[in-house]
Design a protein around this motif. Structure first.
Motif, PDB file in Angstrom:
ATOM      1  N   LEU A 123       0.833  -1.204   0.000  1.00 60.59           N
ATOM      2  CA  LEU A 123       0.000   0.000   0.000  1.00 60.59           C
ATOM      3  C   LEU A 123       0.865   1.251   0.000  1.00 60.59           C
ATOM      4  CD1 LEU A 123      -2.901   1.133   0.251  1.00 60.59           C
ATOM      5  CD2 LEU A 123      -2.586   1.092   2.708  1.00 60.59           C
ATOM      6  N   LEU A 124       1.914   1.244   0.824  1.00 64.27           N
ATOM      7  CA  LEU A 124       2.826   2.395   0.901  1.00 64.27           C
ATOM      8  C   LEU A 124       3.475   2.657  -0.456  1.00 64.27           C
ATOM      9  CD1 LEU A 124       4.414   4.455   2.714  1.00 64.27           C
ATOM     10  CD2 LEU A 124       6.137   2.678   2.964  1.00 64.27           C
ATOM     11  N   VAL A 125       3.988   1.581  -1.077  1.00 66.04           N
ATOM     12  CA  VAL A 125       4.637   1.718  -2.383  1.00 66.04           C
ATOM     13  C   VAL A 125       3.635   2.234  -3.414  1.00 66.04           C
ATOM     14  CG1 VAL A 125       5.677   0.407  -4.267  1.00 66.04           C
ATOM     15  CG2 VAL A 125       6.404   0.000  -1.920  1.00 66.04           C
ATOM     16  N   GLY A 425      10.117  -0.390   4.471  1.00 65.93           N
ATOM     17  CA  GLY A 425       9.121   0.682   4.576  1.00 65.93           C
ATOM     18  C   GLY A 425       9.683   1.901   5.280  1.00 65.93           C
ATOM     19  N   ILE A 426      10.388   1.678   6.394  1.00 65.18           N
ATOM     20  CA  ILE A 426      10.945   2.822   7.124  1.00 65.18           C
ATOM     21  C   ILE A 426      12.010   3.521   6.282  1.00 65.18           C
ATOM     22  CG2 ILE A 426      12.267   3.497   9.166  1.00 65.18           C
ATOM     23  CD1 ILE A 426      10.809   1.376  10.720  1.00 65.18           C
ATOM     24  N   GLY A 427      12.848   2.737   5.593  1.00 69.33           N
ATOM     25  CA  GLY A 427      13.863   3.330   4.713  1.00 69.33           C
ATOM     26  C   GLY A 427      13.224   4.223   3.665  1.00 69.33           C
ATOM     27  N   VAL A 462      19.410   3.178   6.532  1.00 74.40           N
ATOM     28  CA  VAL A 462      18.318   2.890   7.465  1.00 74.40           C
ATOM     29  C   VAL A 462      17.909   1.420   7.371  1.00 74.40           C
ATOM     30  CG1 VAL A 462      15.884   3.354   7.910  1.00 74.40           C
ATOM     31  CG2 VAL A 462      17.449   5.241   7.543  1.00 74.40           C
ATOM     32  N   VAL A 463      17.749   0.943   6.127  1.00 77.20           N
ATOM     33  CA  VAL A 463      17.342  -0.454   5.945  1.00 77.20           C
ATOM     34  C   VAL A 463      18.389  -1.384   6.566  1.00 77.20           C
ATOM     35  CG1 VAL A 463      16.916  -2.267   4.247  1.00 77.20           C
ATOM     36  CG2 VAL A 463      16.033   0.021   3.860  1.00 77.20           C
TER      37      VAL A 463
END
Lengths: 481, 136
Positions: A123-125, A425-427, A462-463
């Motif tokens: 969904l985010l992508v 997702g966080i990255g 981050v990832v």
């Protein structure tokens, strides 16, 4: 009078190529697979046409000449990033395609959702992808507006001509899908080749005797125009390398480029496509020559007007027929990638955004839902462009650099130990926030480096950190047991 | 057992059709006949249906761990291929640090431009060699 001639030619070109697309597609039954990714059936030639159609856009057409006109050597980055994009495509396109076929992926968000086993990541992508695509669509709309303004010889003031052109293309995409887009690319490529040949060969020979004399004249008038500034200065070598890297990676991770990868018939087609397309990109050298010619012939255009540079030369020195033909070619160069973007955004909304909230509804009505989404995306892009053009220009860098932020998720999906969906997702979110911040404070460079590349490095960092931390945590938990 | 994700079936079918079959298989009085089952991948034969259905129990990510690259022939790029593809990659990007100059002028073109044109033409060659190295 001349605007009438030019406009009739533009209209003939647009309607003719759309009719050609309809005839070429014929009566294929439309399933979501057929509409969005051409049923995974494109061989090398159709794939080449599609990729050429998507990468050589009206931005390349007008922007490359505009940069050569306004900035000189920094415009060469357009020659640099496309080979990089094709190398990335050559290495990672085939395994991506293999998984897409195996699990029947339709969009790039499907890939993230399934490989990382998280529908929220999908969904985010999808949401990010639609946002970037809408922004990128507005660039194409601006390109159409510039071209139609030239063809109108000053008579076009509002957006109505652009609206009609855009409406035509939406109807076309709605009915014939990606296969139609690929076939219209045939017409587009022939016309764009003709237009670029005219601009990059005929104009220099006409005014300077040969393209080589053009460079001699250019060196006299602008001695520092043909080399980059050194080091960390704005548009210096550091900027050049970082921009080429981030754009090279980002070109392939756009949702519509991923859809083009999915549309391939087999892996060999993708590889052959990557091997053939660099030759096509050589025509961009001619676009640069056109920009340099315009600099000597019509100096003094400032800011955004630089994008009109070589079209102004054509407009003042040649007949309305030529203006009409080049404008038509340029409009197709905006509408072909534009329709691929509309399709990709429509499928993201139908499959990954609506599908996340109501899977059964989305799957039962997928074709209809994709078509409705196509219309909604197109309307939304057009209305937001017509209302807030200047605001959107400032947000464009977010889209261009943002698409590259999907790359860590794709690259790391091939590693033997995949990071978790959470870390990807966080990255993605962190790097996008960073890009938004740089856009808000108008900071395109940090010590000479393109912020897009910095965001990409941040993303990877981050990832990596989250993945390492979670693996250590897991190991600690296992040891305690 | 709950079928979590049904991702493919033996004969190309739409997802809707597959779900319908799945539903039938759970409602049938005599349950579907299981043909074989391995690594999260089950084939059924439904009485009254001419096709076999493959239902994947596992998600794609779990499936990748089990079966990626083993079931389908795909060209594997070796170290040589990555090296060959990496040469034009670094030449076009980092090589520009060294190629940023006007001279020597070639046919009027500044050196930076000729350098980039050279690498655009050389990229297909390197990719072709990388492709060949993978085939052998």
């Amino acid at each position: 009078m001349s605007s009438l001639v030019a406009f009739s030619i533009v209209a003939a070109i647009l309607l003719g190529s759309i009719a050609f697309g309809f005839l070429a597609v014929g009566k294929i039954k439309m399933s979501p697979q057929e509409l969005v990714i051409g049923n995974r059936s494109f061989g090398t030639i159709l794939l080449c046409l599609l990729f050429a159609g998507e990468t050589i856009t009206s931005f390349t057409f007008l922007g490359a000449a505009g940069w050569a006109y306004a900035k000189g050597a920094p415009a060469f980055y357009i020659l640099g990033y496309l080979p990089l994009a094709l190398i990335v495509l050559f290495l990672f396109g085939p395994p991506l395609w293999r998984r897409a076929r195996k699990f029947n992926f339709l969009t790039n968000a499907d890939y993230f959702a399934s490989i990382y086993d998280s529908r929220s990541l999908g969904l985010l992508v999808a949401v990010c992808g639609v946002f970037f695509l809408v922004l990128y669509l507005t660039v194409q709309l601006t390109g159409i507006q510039i071209l139609l303004g030239i063809a109108g010889y000053g008579s076009v003031k509002d957006v109505s001509a652009g609206a009609i052109a855009f409406f035509l293309i939406v109807v076309f995409v709605f009915l014939s899908g990606l296969r139609g887009v690929a076939w219209v690319s045939v017409v587009k490529d022939v016309l764009v080749l003709g237009a670029i040949f005219f601009a990059g060969v005929v104009i220099p020979i006409h005014f300077f005797g040969s393209p080589l004399h053009l460079f001699t004249k250019l060196r006299e008038a602008h001695p520092d125009w043909l080399t980059l500034r050194s080091g960390t200065m704005p548009n210096g070598t550091v900027w050049f390398v970082s921009t080429v890297l981030v754009n090279g990676v980002g070109t392939i991770t756009w949702p519509h480029a991923v859809a083009a990868i999915y549309s391939a018939k087999d892996e060999a087609s993708i590889r052959r496509n990557a091997m053939l397309l660099p030759f096509y990109q050589l025509i961009l050298v001619l676009v640069l020559l056109a920009g340099f010619s315009a600099l000597l012939l019509a100096p003094g255009l400032k800011g955004d007007d630089a994008d009109q540079s070589f079209m102004r030369v054509v407009q003042t020195n040649y007949s309305a027929w030529v203006v009409g033909a080049i404008t038509g070619a340029g409009c197709l160069a905006a509408l072909v990638p534009g329709s691929a973007m509309i399709l990709a955004a429509g499928s993201l909304i139908a499959k990954n955004i609506v599908g996340t909230f109501s899977q059964s509804f989305a799957e039962q009505n997928q074709t209809a839902l994709t078509r409705i989404s196509i219309v909604v995306v197109a309307m939304f892009a057009f209305v937001s462009w017509a209302i807030a053009r200047t605001t959107l220009v400032g947000m464009l860098l977010i889209a261009a650099n943002g698409a590259a932020q999907f790359f860590p998720g794709i690259l790391l999906s091939f590693s033997s130990r995949r990071p978790s969906a959470l870390s990807i997702g966080i990255g993605l979110v962190v790097s996008l926030l960073f890009l938004c911040w740089t856009a808000a404070v108008k900071l395109p460079l940090i010590s000479g480096v393109n912020v897009g590349l910095l965001a990409l490095v941040l993303n990877f960092a981050v990832v990596g950190l989250i993945a390492l931390a979670s693996w250590n945590f897991e190991r600690a938990m296992n040891e305690r047991e | 057992m709950i079928v979590e994700k049904a991702l493919s079936c033996s004969i190309a079918q739409s997802g809707q059709r597959l779900r319908q079959l799945e539903h039938e298989s759970t409602c049938l009085e005599d349950p579907a006949i299981q043909l074989f089952n391995f690594a999260g991948h089950t084939e059924y034969w439904l009485p009254g249906q001419s096709e076999q259905i493959v239902i994947r129990r596992n998600s794609a990510s779990q499936n990748l761990m089990n079966r990626d690259n083993s079931s389908q022939p795909g060209k594997r790029l070796g170290f040589a291929a990555y090296l060959l593809a990496g040469i034009p990659f670094f030449a076009v990007s980092f090589g520009v640090f060294f190629a940023n100059r006007d001279e020597p002028v070639l046919f009027g073109f500044p050196f930076l431009l000729s350098y980039l044109i050279f690498w655009i033409c050389a990229t297909p060659l390197f990719l072709w060699l990388a492709d060949r190295s993978a085939r052998q």
